[in-house]
Design a protein around this motif. Structure first.
Motif, short mmCIF file in Angstrom:
data_model
loop_
_atom_site.label_atom_id
_atom_site.label_comp_id
_atom_site.label_asym_id
_atom_site.label_seq_id
_atom_site.Cartn_x
_atom_site.Cartn_y
_atom_site.Cartn_z
N GLU B 171 141.04 -105.01 -115.78
CA GLU B 171 141.12 -103.60 -115.39
C GLU B 171 139.76 -103.18 -114.85
O GLU B 171 138.78 -103.06 -115.58
CB GLU B 171 141.50 -102.73 -116.58
N LEU B 172 139.68 -102.97 -113.52
CA LEU B 172 138.41 -102.65 -112.89
C LEU B 172 138.05 -101.20 -113.08
O LEU B 172 136.89 -100.83 -113.24
CB LEU B 172 138.50 -102.91 -111.39
N TRP B 173 139.07 -100.38 -113.00
CA TRP B 173 138.88 -98.95 -113.12
C TRP B 173 140.18 -98.39 -113.64
O TRP B 173 141.18 -99.09 -113.69
CB TRP B 173 138.55 -98.36 -111.72
N ASP B 174 140.16 -97.13 -114.01
CA ASP B 174 141.37 -96.45 -114.40
C ASP B 174 142.45 -96.68 -113.33
O ASP B 174 142.26 -96.32 -112.18
CB ASP B 174 141.00 -94.96 -114.52
N LEU B 278 139.87 -97.41 -105.01
CA LEU B 278 139.40 -96.19 -105.67
C LEU B 278 139.83 -94.95 -104.90
O LEU B 278 140.25 -93.95 -105.47
CB LEU B 278 137.87 -96.22 -105.82
N TYR B 283 139.54 -91.34 -106.23
CA TYR B 283 138.10 -91.25 -106.51
C TYR B 283 137.32 -91.32 -105.20
O TYR B 283 137.78 -91.89 -104.22
CB TYR B 283 137.64 -92.38 -107.43
#
Lengths: 117, 291
Positions: B171-174, B278, B283
Motif C-alpha cells: 500500500e503506497l498511499w491511501d 495520487l 491528492y
C-alpha cells in the motif's frame, strides 16, 4: 417483477441488487422491467450491485453486458459494483471483459462518479 | 557344495573385505573422482566400508538364481546407506558423473581378485565377471536415481520458496496499491499474483493499482497476456490499473509483437505512475515554498 431482485431509485440512478440465487428466468424479466423504468424515470445511470454473486457463468456475464448495452441506448451509464475477486477472475478467464460497463468498488464510488458526470 | 552364481564373489567380499575397500578407494583416486577437497580420507573410507558392507549383505541374501532387484527387501540396507551418502554428496556439490564413476570403480578390485583365483575354470570366470558387472551396474544406476531424486527435491523446494516470497502487494498511499513484479511470470505465478492482488483491493478498498514490471526481464506475448488479464480483472473489481516500468526496450518488443494494451494506462517509470495515481485519488503534489 421478481421478489429476489429489487430495483430502487437512488439519487439520479437505478440501483439493482442481483442476488446469488437469481434464476435465468428472473434475470430475463429484470432486463425487461429495467429497460422500462430507465425510459420512464429518465435516470442518468444504472448501478448493478453484484456483491452477493459468488458464482458467474457465461449466461450471467452476457446478461450484464446486455443490460449495459440497453442502458447505453437509453442514455444511462451502467456501473457494476462490488464484484468479488473470484468472480472477476472467472469473467476474465471466460474472456468477458465487459468493456461496455463502468466499474466501481462500492455504491458510494459509483454515486460519486455519477454526480461528477 | 554347489557352486552358486555369487559364491566366488561373496568369497572375495567376505575374505578380503578391507583389501577391496582399499583398492576401491585407490581406483577412485586413479579415476579422479575421489573428492579429497570435499571429503577427508577417513570420511571416504567410512562411507566406502558402509556401502560395501551393505552391498555384501545384499549379494549374500538378495541374489536368487542369478536374478536380483535392488527394490527387494534384502537390499534395504544398501538403499538406506546410499540415500544418506547421496544426500551428503549432493549437499557438497558432487556431480552425477563423479557419483556414478565412484560406484563403478568397485568393479576393478573385484575383477582383479576373480582373475587371481586360480581354481576357476574360464567359463565360470566369464559368468562371474558378468555377474559382478550386473550387480555393480545396478548399484550405480540406483545411485544415480537417488542422486537425481535428491536434486529434484532441492529444485522443487526452491521453486516453492520463490513462489511464496515473490508477490507482495504494497500500500503506497491511501487507496493506492503497488505490485512490484520481479523475475519470470509464468501461468502459475500470474494466477497467484492476480488472486493476491484482487483480495488486497477488496480489503483496502484501493482505487488505483500500479503494476510495476521494472524487475521483469523479458515481456513476450504470454507475459503480456497475463498482465492484461490481471489489469482487466482489476478493472472489473472497480479499481484502475496502471502498468509502470515499461522500458524503451520492452515498449519496442511489445509493439513488434503486436500487443494491444487497450484502455490500460502504461507509464515508463513508477515515479510518473505514482504521480498519476495520487492525482486520481484526489491528492496534489506540491513543492514546499520554503526552500
Amino acid at each position: 417483477m421478481s421478489g429476489v431482485t429489487s430495483i430502487n431509485l437512488v439519487e439520479n440512478a437505478l440501483l439493482v441488487s442481483i442476488q446469488d440465487d437469481v434464476t435465468d428466468t428472473e434475470i430475463v424479466e429484470l432486463q425487461d422491467t429495467l429497460s422500462n423504468r430507465i425510459a420512464k424515470e429518465n435516470v442518468k445511470g444504472v448501478i448493478l450491485d453484484i456483491s452477493s454473486l459468488e458464482i458467474v457463468d457465461t449466461f450471467v456475464g452476457r446478461v450484464i453486458a446486455q443490460l449495459a448495452g440497453i442502458s447505453k441506448l437509453l442514455a444511462a451509464e451502467t456501473y457494476v459494483v462490488g464484484m468479488r475477486p473470484a468472480v472477476a477472475v472467472t469473467l476474465v478467464e471466460l474472456g468477458m471483459y465487459l468493456p461496455e460497463t463502468r466499474t466501481a468498488l462500492s455504491l458510494t464510488h459509483a454515486l460519486t462518479q455519477l454526480r461528477r458526470a | 557344495m554347489p557352486q552358486t552364481a555369487t559364491a566366488n564373489i561373496l568369497n572375495i567380499l567376505e575374505s578380503d573385505f578391507s583389501g577391496v575397500v582399499e583398492e576401491w578407494l585407490g581406483t577412485q583416486v586413479k579415476e579422479g573422482v575421489k573428492r579429497s577437497d570435499l571429503f577427508s580420507d577417513s570420511e571416504s573410507r567410512a562411507q566406502n566400508q558402509e556401502l560395501l558392507k551393505a552391498f555384501t549383505k545384499g549379494v549374500r541374501a538378495g541374489v536368487v538364481n542369478e536374478e536380483f532387484s535392488l527394490d527387494d527387501d534384502e537390499w534395504e540396507d544398501l538403499r538406506a546407506v546410499l540415500a544418506d551418502v547421496s544426500k551428503e554428496r549432493v549437499g557438497r556439490g558432487v556431480t552425477p558423473t563423479e557419483m556414478a564413476t565412484f560406484v563403478l570403480a568397485l568393479k576393478a578390485p573385484l575383477f582383479t581378485r576373480l582373475e587371481a583365483m586360480t581354481d576357476i575354470e574360464s567359463g565360470k570366470l566369464i559368468s562371474d565377471v558378468l555377474m559382478v558387472t550386473r550387480l555393480v551396474d545396478a548399484f550405480a544406476i540406483y545411485t544415480n536415481e537417488i542422486f537425481i531424486g535428491e536434486r529434484d527435491q532441492i529444485i522443487e523446494r526452491q521453486r516453492q520458496e520463490m513462489l511464496e516470497l515473490s508477490t507482495p502487494v504494497v500500500e503506497l498511499w491511501d487507496r493506492v496499491l503497488t505490485l512490484p513484479l520481479i523475475g519470470t511470470l509464468d501461468s502459475a505465478r500470474a494466477q497467484e499474483v492476480m488472486e493476491n492482488l484482487l483480495e488486497t483491493i477488496l480489503e483496502r478498498q484501493a482505487e488505483v493499482v500500479i503494476m510495476d514490471i521494472t524487475g521483469v526481464g523479458t515481456v513476450d506475448t504470454q507475459v503480456a497476456q497475463h498482465l492484461l488479464r490481471a489489469a482487466a480483472a482489476v478493472r472489473l473489481m472497480g479499481a484502475e490499473c496502471i502498468i509502470s516500468g515499461i522500458s524503451p526496450m520492452i515498449a519496442q518488443t511489445m509493439v513488434q509483437l503486436g500487443i494491444d494494451v487497450g484502455t490500460v494506462s502504461t507509464r515508463s517509470s513508477i515515479r510518473t505512475a505514482l504521480a498519476d495515481a495520487l492525482q486520481k485519488v484526489g491528492y496534489v503534489i506540491k513543492t514546499s515554498e520554503v526552500s
